[in-house]
Design a protein around this motif. Structure first.
Motif, PDB file in Angstrom:
ATOM      1  N   ILE A 228       9.818   8.772 -10.401  1.00 51.09           N
ATOM      2  CA  ILE A 228       9.982   7.315 -10.376  1.00 51.09           C
ATOM      3  C   ILE A 228       9.896   6.805  -8.946  1.00 51.09           C
ATOM      4  CG2 ILE A 228      11.383   5.391 -11.164  1.00 51.09           C
ATOM      5  CD1 ILE A 228      10.381   7.301 -13.385  1.00 51.09           C
ATOM      6  N   ALA A 229      10.419   7.588  -8.003  1.00 53.35           N
ATOM      7  CA  ALA A 229      10.349   7.200  -6.589  1.00 53.35           C
ATOM      8  C   ALA A 229       8.906   7.026  -6.131  1.00 53.35           C
ATOM      9  CB  ALA A 229      11.058   8.242  -5.725  1.00 53.35           C
ATOM     10  N   LYS A 230       8.015   7.865  -6.633  1.00 51.98           N
ATOM     11  CA  LYS A 230       6.604   7.751  -6.241  1.00 51.98           C
ATOM     12  C   LYS A 230       5.990   6.439  -6.741  1.00 51.98           C
ATOM     13  CE  LYS A 230       5.856  12.739  -6.120  1.00 51.98           C
ATOM     14  NZ  LYS A 230       5.212  13.901  -6.791  1.00 51.98           N
ATOM     15  N   VAL A 231       6.445   5.960  -7.879  1.00 51.15           N
ATOM     16  CA  VAL A 231       5.970   4.674  -8.393  1.00 51.15           C
ATOM     17  C   VAL A 231       6.513   3.543  -7.521  1.00 51.15           C
ATOM     18  CG1 VAL A 231       5.824   3.163 -10.413  1.00 51.15           C
ATOM     19  CG2 VAL A 231       5.880   5.648 -10.717  1.00 51.15           C
ATOM     20  N   ALA A 232       7.773   3.666  -7.102  1.00 51.70           N
ATOM     21  CA  ALA A 232       8.348   2.671  -6.187  1.00 51.70           C
ATOM     22  C   ALA A 232       7.588   2.650  -4.859  1.00 51.70           C
ATOM     23  CB  ALA A 232       9.824   2.972  -5.943  1.00 51.70           C
ATOM     24  N   LEU A 233       7.173   3.822  -4.389  1.00 52.35           N
ATOM     25  CA  LEU A 233       6.384   3.886  -3.155  1.00 52.35           C
ATOM     26  C   LEU A 233       5.073   3.128  -3.329  1.00 52.35           C
ATOM     27  CD1 LEU A 233       5.795   4.954  -0.303  1.00 52.35           C
ATOM     28  CD2 LEU A 233       4.925   7.053  -1.375  1.00 52.35           C
ATOM     29  N   PHE A 234       4.424   3.282  -4.449  1.00 51.56           N
ATOM     30  CA  PHE A 234       3.192   2.534  -4.715  1.00 51.56           C
ATOM     31  C   PHE A 234       3.445   1.038  -4.649  1.00 51.56           C
ATOM     32  CE2 PHE A 234       0.795   0.255  -8.072  1.00 51.56           C
ATOM     33  CZ  PHE A 234      -0.460   0.280  -7.467  1.00 51.56           C
ATOM     34  N   LEU A 235       4.500   0.572  -5.309  1.00 52.72           N
ATOM     35  CA  LEU A 235       4.779  -0.866  -5.347  1.00 52.72           C
ATOM     36  C   LEU A 235       5.245  -1.397  -3.992  1.00 52.72           C
ATOM     37  CD1 LEU A 235       6.559  -1.170  -8.818  1.00 52.72           C
ATOM     38  CD2 LEU A 235       4.235  -1.933  -8.219  1.00 52.72           C
ATOM     39  N   GLY A 236       5.862  -0.542  -3.182  1.00 52.03           N
ATOM     40  CA  GLY A 236       6.346  -0.990  -1.883  1.00 52.03           C
ATOM     41  C   GLY A 236       5.301  -0.937  -0.784  1.00 52.03           C
TER      42      GLY A 236
END
Length: 243
Positions: free
Chosen positions: A214-222
């Protein structure tokens, strides 16, 4: 050079699970990260596990005075490029057994707290910043006994649509990240073994997510990788709410 080199990120509810995994990843990608948590011991442990480029600020996201203290700390460092409103509560009660306390506790954190976390950050947000709101697959899929928590996630989805329009002149992007079941340490401790099988049976991919996924998805959005992405709900749910 990391994808977040030189950026400042604020992550609420980051002493464990998705929030902590995201803080670690953001810091490793070059961001300076401010994290919050309600309990000093867990917050200190989280800061130590991240290691560098991090400040921990003790506080409750539903307490407006605590939010003011958070942003005073951030102001001393600079302005905010990424705001990840990860603090949230769950809880299950069926219709017919819902109490005022259950309703108030979950809505105060998940909706009221999130709203004021974003609103109080506005003067510190850089133009072009990224706001990431934590939703849930349960906000789109009927799940028995989770009506109150699921309703808060539907409210969060609505906030993202409105704020996308309200903040467009500042080029601030607002998106919702909606995980499905995530295998966190607290979940492992709280849930009997047989319950895991029931949950996994609702996920087409046949497993729960790890917080790092999930953190990797947050990295994409950030990051700038999502520079033309705003107003969406991005599901990282193994297909649970999609079929």
């Amino acid at each position: 050079m990391g994808k977040l080199q030189g950026k400042v990120a604020v992550i609420t509810g980051a002493t464990q699970g998705i929030g902590l995994a995201t803080a670690k990843l953001f810091a490793s990608e070059g961001a300076y990260v401010f994290i919050t948590g309600r309990r000093h011991k867990e917050l200190d442990e989280a800061v130590a596990s991240i290691g560098s480029n991090v400040t921990g600020v003790q506080g409750d996201a539903s307490n407006l005075a605590d939010l003011d203290r958070l942003y005073e700390s951030v102001k001393a460092r600079g302005r905010i490029d990424i705001l990840f409103t990860n603090a949230g509560l769950g809880g299950s009660l069926p219709l017919g057994s819902i109490t005022e306390e259950h309703y108030d506790q979950i809505f105060n954190t998940n909706v009221r707290g999130l709203l004021f976390t974003v609103q109080k950050a506005l003067p510190l947000l850089n133009d072009g910043a990224s706001i990431i709101l934590t939703g849930a697959a349960a906000g789109s899929k009927g799940t028995p006994n989770f009506g109150v928590a699921s309703a808060t996630k539907a409210a969060i989805r609505s906030f993202a649509r409105t704020w996308t329009v309200e903040l467009k002149d500042r080029h601030i992007r607002t998106n919702v990240l909606s995980p499905g079941p995530v295998l966190t340490a607290s979940l492992k401790a709280a849930m009997p073994a047989e319950a895991f099988g029931r949950i996994v049976s609702t996920v087409p991919m046949g497993r729960m997510a790890e917080p790092e996924e999930i953190a990797k998805v947050a990295l994409f959005l950030g990051s700038d990788d999502s520079s033309f992405v705003t107003g969406i709900e991005l599901f990282a749910d193994g297909g649970r709410a999609q079929v």
